[in-house]
Write a protein that holds these residues in place. Structure first.
Motif, PDB file in Angstrom:
ATOM      1  N   GLY A  77      -9.341  12.679   2.353  1.00  9.71           N
ATOM      2  CA  GLY A  77      -7.701  13.319   2.197  1.00  9.71           C
ATOM      3  C   GLY A  77      -6.983  11.629   2.484  1.00  9.71           C
ATOM      4  N   GLU A  78      -7.324  10.630   3.520  1.00  6.99           N
ATOM      5  CA  GLU A  78      -6.533  10.102   3.755  1.00  6.99           C
ATOM      6  C   GLU A  78      -6.781   8.962   2.153  1.00  6.99           C
ATOM      7  N   LYS A  79      -6.165   7.931   2.398  1.00  8.98           N
ATOM      8  CA  LYS A  79      -6.104   6.569   1.347  1.00  8.98           C
ATOM      9  C   LYS A  79      -6.133   5.384   2.402  1.00  8.98           C
ATOM     10  N   LEU A  80      -6.866   4.289   2.060  1.00 11.72           N
ATOM     11  CA  LEU A  80      -5.916   3.149   2.548  1.00 11.72           C
ATOM     12  C   LEU A  80      -5.559   2.775   1.858  1.00 11.72           C
ATOM     13  N   VAL A  81      -4.193   2.272   2.680  1.00 15.50           N
ATOM     14  CA  VAL A  81      -3.331   0.933   2.276  1.00 15.50           C
ATOM     15  C   VAL A  81      -4.352  -0.213   1.142  1.00 15.50           C
ATOM     16  N   ALA A  82      -5.268  -1.255   1.511  1.00 14.36           N
ATOM     17  CA  ALA A  82      -5.877  -1.567   1.404  1.00 14.36           C
ATOM     18  C   ALA A  82      -6.117  -1.017  -0.513  1.00 14.36           C
ATOM     19  N   GLU A  83      -6.015  -0.514  -0.669  1.00 20.63           N
ATOM     20  CA  GLU A  83      -6.780   0.434  -1.733  1.00 20.63           C
ATOM     21  C   GLU A  83      -5.521   1.562  -3.030  1.00 20.63           C
ATOM     22  N   LEU A  84      -4.538   1.190  -2.624  1.00 20.26           N
ATOM     23  CA  LEU A  84      -3.314   1.626  -3.390  1.00 20.26           C
ATOM     24  C   LEU A  84      -3.153   0.810  -4.424  1.00 20.26           C
ATOM     25  N   PRO A  85      -2.818   1.738  -5.520  1.00 18.44           N
ATOM     26  CA  PRO A  85      -2.224   0.919  -6.255  1.00 18.44           C
ATOM     27  C   PRO A  85      -1.065   0.986  -6.338  1.00 18.44           C
ATOM     28  N   ILE A  86      -0.468  -0.396  -5.810  1.00 17.52           N
ATOM     29  CA  ILE A  86       0.983  -0.905  -4.854  1.00 17.52           C
ATOM     30  C   ILE A  86       0.685  -1.960  -5.128  1.00 17.52           C
ATOM     31  N   THR A  87       1.963  -2.834  -5.737  1.00 12.44           N
ATOM     32  CA  THR A  87       2.549  -4.164  -5.048  1.00 12.44           C
ATOM     33  C   THR A  87       1.713  -4.829  -4.451  1.00 12.44           C
ATOM     34  N   THR A  88       1.207  -6.340  -4.504  1.00 12.37           N
ATOM     35  CA  THR A  88       0.744  -6.935  -2.891  1.00 12.37           C
ATOM     36  C   THR A  88       1.671  -7.164  -1.986  1.00 12.37           C
ATOM     37  N   ARG A  89       3.024  -7.073  -2.180  1.00 11.95           N
ATOM     38  CA  ARG A  89       4.289  -7.843  -1.891  1.00 11.95           C
ATOM     39  C   ARG A  89       3.862  -5.986  -0.959  1.00 11.95           C
ATOM     40  N   LEU A  90       4.129  -4.747  -1.225  1.00 12.38           N
ATOM     41  CA  LEU A  90       4.334  -3.557  -0.100  1.00 12.38           C
ATOM     42  C   LEU A  90       3.134  -3.432   0.263  1.00 12.38           C
ATOM     43  N   LYS A  91       1.867  -3.989   0.116  1.00 17.99           N
ATOM     44  CA  LYS A  91       0.706  -3.324   0.904  1.00 17.99           C
ATOM     45  C   LYS A  91       0.704  -4.756   1.921  1.00 17.99           C
ATOM     46  N   ASN A  92       1.423  -5.890   2.051  1.00 20.75           N
ATOM     47  CA  ASN A  92       1.386  -7.006   2.667  1.00 20.75           C
ATOM     48  C   ASN A  92       2.193  -6.408   4.027  1.00 20.75           C
ATOM     49  N   ILE A  93       3.286  -5.815   3.405  1.00 20.28           N
ATOM     50  CA  ILE A  93       4.693  -5.112   4.591  1.00 20.28           C
ATOM     51  C   ILE A  93       4.137  -4.029   5.252  1.00 20.28           C
ATOM     52  N   LEU A  94       3.219  -3.374   4.510  1.00 19.22           N
ATOM     53  CA  LEU A  94       2.872  -2.133   5.241  1.00 19.22           C
ATOM     54  C   LEU A  94       1.825  -2.683   5.962  1.00 19.22           C
ATOM     55  N   LEU A  95       0.870  -3.282   5.769  1.00 17.47           N
ATOM     56  CA  LEU A  95      -0.796  -3.718   6.915  1.00 17.47           C
ATOM     57  C   LEU A  95       0.157  -4.287   7.777  1.00 17.47           C
ATOM     58  N   ARG A  96       0.985  -5.604   7.847  1.00 15.71           N
ATOM     59  CA  ARG A  96       1.982  -6.208   8.589  1.00 15.71           C
ATOM     60  C   ARG A  96       3.090  -5.165   9.751  1.00 15.71           C
ATOM     61  N   ASN A  97       2.655  -4.059   9.159  1.00 18.42           N
ATOM     62  CA  ASN A  97       4.006  -3.368  10.407  1.00 18.42           C
ATOM     63  C   ASN A  97       3.014  -2.152  11.104  1.00 18.42           C
ATOM     64  N   ASP A  98       1.461  -2.371  10.265  1.00 11.81           N
ATOM     65  CA  ASP A  98       0.055  -1.763  11.236  1.00 11.81           C
ATOM     66  C   ASP A  98       0.208  -0.412  10.548  1.00 11.81           C
ATOM     67  N   VAL A  99       0.304  -0.287   9.526  1.00 12.31           N
ATOM     68  CA  VAL A  99       0.377   1.400   8.150  1.00 12.31           C
ATOM     69  C   VAL A  99      -0.642   0.900   7.598  1.00 12.31           C
ATOM     70  N   TYR A 100      -1.824   0.972   7.798  1.00 10.91           N
ATOM     71  CA  TYR A 100      -3.873   0.789   7.478  1.00 10.91           C
ATOM     72  C   TYR A 100      -3.937   2.154   6.299  1.00 10.91           C
ATOM     73  N   ILE A 101      -3.138   2.973   6.454  1.00  9.12           N
ATOM     74  CA  ILE A 101      -3.666   4.897   5.812  1.00  9.12           C
ATOM     75  C   ILE A 101      -2.017   5.310   5.960  1.00  9.12           C
ATOM     76  N   LEU A 102      -1.856   5.507   4.555  1.00 12.80           N
ATOM     77  CA  LEU A 102      -0.221   5.554   3.868  1.00 12.80           C
ATOM     78  C   LEU A 102       0.468   6.397   4.199  1.00 12.80           C
ATOM     79  N   SER A 103      -0.199   7.910   4.871  1.00 11.54           N
ATOM     80  CA  SER A 103      -0.092   8.930   6.085  1.00 11.54           C
ATOM     81  C   SER A 103       0.707   7.949   6.989  1.00 11.54           C
ATOM     82  N   ASP A 104       0.463   7.020   7.840  1.00 11.07           N
ATOM     83  CA  ASP A 104       0.422   6.211   9.272  1.00 11.07           C
ATOM     84  C   ASP A 104       2.013   6.307   8.546  1.00 11.07           C
ATOM     85  N   ILE A 105       2.735   5.886   7.513  1.00 10.86           N
ATOM     86  CA  ILE A 105       4.300   5.469   7.704  1.00 10.86           C
ATOM     87  C   ILE A 105       5.530   6.431   8.023  1.00 10.86           C
TER      88      ILE A 105
END
Length: 207
Positions: A77-105
Motif C-alpha cells: 500500500g506504500e509508494k516509493l517517492v522515486a515512482e511518484l508522478p511528481i516533479t524532479t525538484r520535489l522528488k530530489n527534495i524529498l529524497l534529500r530529506n530521507d523521505v523515500y516512501i511518501l508516508s514517511d513525510i
C-alpha cells in the motif's frame, strides 16, 4: 603543460570509473555503510533501512541495489517517492530529506517541511496535492497546540514534543522518564507544563 592537464583528466576518469564499478558491487556498498552480513538488512522495510543507515555514505545507492534484488521491501500500500508522478525538484527534495516512501513525510511537521532547502510555494502545493491524493497527512505545530487543552507551549517546545510523538494532551500520560528528561533539557519549565497537562487530562477523564 598540456600533457600534465591531460594526465590529470585521465586519472580523474579512471577514479570515477573505478568508483562507479564499486557502487555496482552490493557487497562493497554494504561494507561502506557498516553492514558485515546481508542478514543484517535482509527483510527490512525501506523506512527501517533509512532509519538505520541514512547517515552513511552511499546508503541511497545501497538501498536502490537492495530493492532491485528484493532484500529490502516496500510495505504493501506504500509508494516509493522515486515512482511518484511528481516533479524532479520535489522528488530530489524529498529524497534529500530521507523521505523515500511518501508516508514517511509524517515524521516532519509542516513547519519542518517548509524549511526544506529549495522548497518554494509551488513545490509545497505540489507536495500537499500528492499527499492528499495518496491519503497522507502531515500536521502543523498549531494543530498540536490546539490539542493541549489550556496549556500553552512555544513553537520550539511544540517541535520537541512533535519529535517525541507527544501529539495529543493524552500522550502526556504516557511519557517516559527519558522523554521528560529530553523536554527538561530543552526547557526546565516543561516539567510543570507536562504535569499540569496530566492533571487536566485526569480531570477530564474523571468527568
Amino acid at each position: 603543460m598540456h600533457r600534465k592537464i591531460r594526465w590529470k583528466v585521465i586519472i580523474m576518469l579512471v577514479k570515477t570509473s573505478s568508483k562507479r564499478c564499486r557502487t555496482d558491487n552490493l557487497e562493497w556498498l554494504l561494507n561502506e555503510i557498516g553492514v558485515k552480513d546481508i542478514s543484517e538488512v535482509q527483510g527490512l522495510s525501506v523506512s527501517e533501512f533509512i532509519e538505520r543507515y541514512s547517515q552513511k555514505h552511499f546508503s541511497n545507492i545501497c538501498l536502490d541495489r537492495l530493492l532491485e534484488v528484493g532484500y529490502v521491501y516496500v510495505p504493501e500500500g506504500e509508494k516509493l517517492v522515486a515512482e511518484l508522478p511528481i516533479t524532479t525538484r520535489l522528488k530530489n527534495i524529498l529524497l534529500r530529506n530521507d523521505v523515500y516512501i511518501l508516508s514517511d513525510i509524517v515524521k516532519y511537521s509542516r513547519e519542518d517541511i517548509m524549511k526544506f532547502r529549495n522548497l518554494g510555494e509551488e513545490t509545497m502545493k505540489e507536495l500537499e496535492g500528492v499527499c492528499e491524493q495518496e491519503g497522507v497527512r502531515f500536521i502543523s505545530l498549531h494543530e498540536i497546540e490546539d490539542r493541549m487543552l489550556e496549556v500553552k507551549f512555544s513553537d520550539r517546545q511544540l517541535t520537541k514534543m512533535f519529535h517525541l510523538n507527544i501529539l495529543h494532551s493524552e500522550d502526556s500520560l504516557n511519557v517516559t522518564d527519558e522523554e521528560v528528561e529530553c523536554l527538561i533539557q530543552l526547557d526546565k519549565g516543561m516539567l510543570k507544563k507536562i504535569e499540569k497537562m496530566q492533571k487536566l487530562c485526569e480531570n477530564h477523564g474523571n468527568k
